[in-house]
Write a protein that holds these residues in place. Structure first.
Motif, PDB file in Angstrom:
ATOM      1  N   GLY A 118      -2.834  -2.754   0.770  1.00  0.00           N
ATOM      2  CA  GLY A 118      -3.710  -1.631   0.405  1.00  0.00           C
ATOM      3  C   GLY A 118      -3.827  -1.431  -1.085  1.00  0.00           C
ATOM      4  O   GLY A 118      -4.904  -1.260  -1.608  1.00  0.00           O
ATOM      5  N   SER A 119      -2.703  -1.480  -1.813  1.00  0.00           N
ATOM      6  CA  SER A 119      -2.754  -1.240  -3.264  1.00  0.00           C
ATOM      7  C   SER A 119      -1.503  -1.840  -3.897  1.00  0.00           C
ATOM      8  O   SER A 119      -0.505  -2.082  -3.203  1.00  0.00           O
ATOM      9  N   PRO A 120      -1.537  -2.062  -5.213  1.00  0.00           N
ATOM     10  CA  PRO A 120      -0.331  -2.607  -5.869  1.00  0.00           C
ATOM     11  C   PRO A 120       0.932  -1.765  -5.638  1.00  0.00           C
ATOM     12  O   PRO A 120       1.978  -2.342  -5.303  1.00  0.00           O
ATOM     13  N   PRO A 121       0.865  -0.413  -5.740  1.00  0.00           N
ATOM     14  CA  PRO A 121       2.112   0.327  -5.482  1.00  0.00           C
ATOM     15  C   PRO A 121       2.626   0.143  -4.060  1.00  0.00           C
ATOM     16  O   PRO A 121       3.840   0.101  -3.837  1.00  0.00           O
ATOM     17  N   GLU A 122       1.690   0.013  -3.088  1.00  0.00           N
ATOM     18  CA  GLU A 122       2.134  -0.210  -1.708  1.00  0.00           C
ATOM     19  C   GLU A 122       2.840  -1.564  -1.582  1.00  0.00           C
ATOM     20  O   GLU A 122       3.849  -1.698  -0.896  1.00  0.00           O
ATOM     21  N   LEU A 123       2.292  -2.553  -2.269  1.00  0.00           N
ATOM     22  CA  LEU A 123       2.925  -3.879  -2.273  1.00  0.00           C
ATOM     23  C   LEU A 123       4.316  -3.773  -2.907  1.00  0.00           C
ATOM     24  O   LEU A 123       5.303  -4.332  -2.384  1.00  0.00           O
ATOM     25  N   ALA A 124       4.402  -3.033  -4.004  1.00  0.00           N
ATOM     26  CA  ALA A 124       5.696  -2.871  -4.678  1.00  0.00           C
ATOM     27  C   ALA A 124       6.700  -2.192  -3.750  1.00  0.00           C
ATOM     28  O   ALA A 124       7.876  -2.577  -3.699  1.00  0.00           O
ATOM     29  N   ARG A 125       6.215  -1.191  -3.007  1.00  0.00           N
ATOM     30  CA  ARG A 125       7.116  -0.500  -2.067  1.00  0.00           C
ATOM     31  C   ARG A 125       7.611  -1.459  -0.996  1.00  0.00           C
ATOM     32  O   ARG A 125       8.781  -1.419  -0.605  1.00  0.00           O
ATOM     33  N   ALA A 126       6.726  -2.331  -0.524  1.00  0.00           N
ATOM     34  CA  ALA A 126       7.122  -3.306   0.508  1.00  0.00           C
ATOM     35  C   ALA A 126       8.211  -4.233  -0.044  1.00  0.00           C
ATOM     36  O   ALA A 126       9.190  -4.551   0.651  1.00  0.00           O
ATOM     37  N   ILE A 127       8.068  -4.631  -1.310  1.00  0.00           N
ATOM     38  CA  ILE A 127       9.081  -5.523  -1.912  1.00  0.00           C
ATOM     39  C   ILE A 127      10.407  -4.769  -2.042  1.00  0.00           C
ATOM     40  O   ILE A 127      11.480  -5.288  -1.692  1.00  0.00           O
ATOM     41  N   LYS A 128      10.319  -3.539  -2.521  1.00  0.00           N
ATOM     42  CA  LYS A 128      11.550  -2.740  -2.692  1.00  0.00           C
ATOM     43  C   LYS A 128      12.261  -2.553  -1.345  1.00  0.00           C
ATOM     44  O   LYS A 128      13.490  -2.634  -1.259  1.00  0.00           O
ATOM     45  N   GLU A 129      11.473  -2.332  -0.297  1.00  0.00           N
ATOM     46  CA  GLU A 129      12.079  -2.131   1.026  1.00  0.00           C
ATOM     47  C   GLU A 129      12.804  -3.382   1.505  1.00  0.00           C
ATOM     48  O   GLU A 129      13.901  -3.292   2.051  1.00  0.00           O
ATOM     49  N   ARG A 130      12.151  -4.548   1.298  1.00  0.00           N
ATOM     50  CA  ARG A 130      12.808  -5.801   1.728  1.00  0.00           C
ATOM     51  C   ARG A 130      14.121  -5.997   0.985  1.00  0.00           C
ATOM     52  O   ARG A 130      15.142  -6.389   1.555  1.00  0.00           O
ATOM     53  N   ILE A 131      14.086  -5.725  -0.327  1.00  0.00           N
ATOM     54  CA  ILE A 131      15.297  -5.912  -1.138  1.00  0.00           C
ATOM     55  C   ILE A 131      16.400  -4.976  -0.636  1.00  0.00           C
ATOM     56  O   ILE A 131      17.564  -5.358  -0.505  1.00  0.00           O
ATOM     57  N   HIS A 132      15.992  -3.765  -0.315  1.00  0.00           N
ATOM     58  CA  HIS A 132      16.976  -2.785   0.132  1.00  0.00           C
ATOM     59  C   HIS A 132      17.541  -3.146   1.500  1.00  0.00           C
ATOM     60  O   HIS A 132      18.754  -3.093   1.725  1.00  0.00           O
ATOM     61  N   LYS A 133      16.652  -3.568   2.376  1.00  0.00           N
ATOM     62  CA  LYS A 133      17.064  -3.897   3.746  1.00  0.00           C
ATOM     63  C   LYS A 133      17.980  -5.138   3.746  1.00  0.00           C
ATOM     64  O   LYS A 133      19.036  -5.140   4.364  1.00  0.00           O
ATOM     65  N   GLU A 134      17.577  -6.153   3.021  1.00  0.00           N
ATOM     66  CA  GLU A 134      18.300  -7.427   3.121  1.00  0.00           C
ATOM     67  C   GLU A 134      19.478  -7.541   2.166  1.00  0.00           C
ATOM     68  O   GLU A 134      20.451  -8.215   2.454  1.00  0.00           O
ATOM     69  N   LEU A 135      19.390  -6.892   1.029  1.00  0.00           N
ATOM     70  CA  LEU A 135      20.458  -7.062   0.036  1.00  0.00           C
ATOM     71  C   LEU A 135      21.234  -5.777  -0.232  1.00  0.00           C
ATOM     72  O   LEU A 135      22.236  -5.783  -0.942  1.00  0.00           O
TER      73      LEU A 135
END
Ligand code: TTP
Ligand code: MG
Length: 389
Positions: A118-135
């Motif tokens: 949807g937007s760059p901040p949404e993409l950034a949130r998705a990346i942050k979530e993956r990092i948080h979930k996996e690491l």
């Protein structure tokens, strides 16, 4: 079309990895660093330790005095390397253009990648979530149309932040910030600029280019355009992962350039010999330096043509070393070399070019002697270092 660049930096990286490993450390003042009794320094401090005035690079003994209840942990580099590799793998799932800068930070060119989100901040949130979930780590993300603005933005929104600077808003964002926030402005440059009466980015941006270039040379010219939010540098993905590397840790930290160069030359010989034994050439050359305070950086360059010639690889490594030493005057505990982007036997040797052939014949002869009599059997002028001090 404006580019969309992310700068992503993990928060309190070494400490956060330790906290993910041992959750009892969460929410506490935690310091990863060298032994306070042995003139060690702080490598990373948790955000709970920072209000006590503790920061990276400070002597551990001082950190102990400022916050006696802080929990001290010695660095576990293999843990950080694993976390870093996994972090970079996650980033690679979101964009083909990832440029790692150190273990815990990277630029991403995500132009056009945001659509599914949807937007760059949404993409950034998705990346942050993956990092948080996996690491189980938090990251801060700066979003802008160029590298320098994205990097400043991520630093300003730490920890666990997200800050987007829309195209056209760069100058307004940068104007009020102190010059020290500009990447590339170290203590020395800050002092020179202050002597010129410049304390904010606005003041730097409004100075005539000639004035700043006269005072600080090409660094000044680059800083001047950064201060105006102009930065054309591309996000450069490193060369192919397949590589040959060697590194060396000094018995004593050193800043002696001749000694560092001689060590680097030795390492170049080792990796090039291995390269030649595989009948390959390399297109990418990277050096790695670890400073006395454990900070580790890599700098890399791409050769115009792949090469297996020690002199060629070393000349590039030496240039990278020279540039890095000019940026930072800090003692070094480890130096390493990595050659990558390896190509097979298709390299074209110009048949009658005696200039290129001679170094190759020399390499061949040295390889042969070293194979027969061991690595220390031949020393060239570049290997002979003065005593380390
Ligand atoms: P940084 O990203 O500069 O610091 P950080 O991740 O600890 O904290 P921040 O939230 O401010 O980003 O550096 C990343 C890692 O590099 C850090 O965890 C430890 C190491 N490092 C050193 O070893 N020595 C140093 O002087 C610095 C600055 C970092
Ligand atoms: Mg960090």
């Amino acid at each position: 079309m404006a580019r969309c660049i992310f700068h992503i930096d993990l928060d309190a990286f070494f400490v956060s990895v330790e906290q993910a490993f041992n959750p009892k450390l969460k929410g506490k003042p935690v310091i990863v660093g060298g032994d306070p009794e042995r003139r060690g320094v702080v490598a990373s401090a948790s955000y709970e330790a920072r209000p006590f005035g503790i920061h990276a690079g400070m002597p551990s003994s001082k950190a102990c005095r400022l916050c006696p209840q802080a929990i001290f942990i010695r660095p576990n580099f293999s843990r950080y390397r694993d976390a870093s590799n996994r972090f970079m793998e996650i980033l690679a799932d979101f964009s083909p253009d990832v440029e790692p800068l150190g273990l815990d930070e990277a630029y991403l060119d995500v132009t056009g990648c945001e659509e599914p989100y949807g937007s760059p901040p949404e993409l950034a949130r998705a990346i942050k979530e993956r990092i948080h979930k996996e690491l189980k780590l938090t990251a801060s993300v700066g979003i802008a149309a160029c590298k320098v603005v994205a990097k400043i933005a991520s630093a300003l929104c730490k920890p666990d932040g997200l800050l987007e600077i829309a195209p056209g808003r760069e100058q307004a964002f940068l104007n009020p910030l102190p010059i020290a926030k500009l990447p590339g402005v170290g203590e020395k440059t800050e002092k020179s600029l202050k002597e010129m009466g410049i304390t904010t980015i606005r003041e730097l941006a409004s100075l005539p280019l000639d004035t700043i270039a006269q005072r600080l040379g090409t660094t000044g010219a680059a800083l001047h355009s950064y201060a105006r939010g102009i930065d054309d540098r591309e996000v450069e993905a490193p060369c192919e992962a397949k590589s040959i590397s060697h590194e060396f840790t000094f018995a004593r930290d050193t800043l002696d350039r001749d000694f560092l160069e001689a060590t680097l030359h030795n390492l170049c010989q080792e990796v090039c010999q291995e390269l030649r034994s595989q009948n390959k050439s390399a297109k990418c050359v990277a050096i790695k330096l670890r400073y006395a305070d454990f900070r580790t950086i890599t700098r890399q360059a791409t050769l115009r043509e792949a090469s297996d010639v020690t002199q060629v690889i070393y000349a590039t490594a030496q240039q990278l070393l020279g540039r890095t030493l000019a940026e930072q005057e800090k003692s070094i505990r480890l130096v390493g070399i990595r050659i990558s982007s390896l190509v097979g036997e298709e390299r074209q040797l110009p048949m009658f070019d005696s200039k290129t052939e001679r170094p190759q014949r020399l390499d061949k002869a040295i390889d042969e002697i070293r194979r027969k009599h061991g690595p220390s059997a031949v020393k060239t002028g570049d290997d002979i270092a003065p005593e380390s001090s």
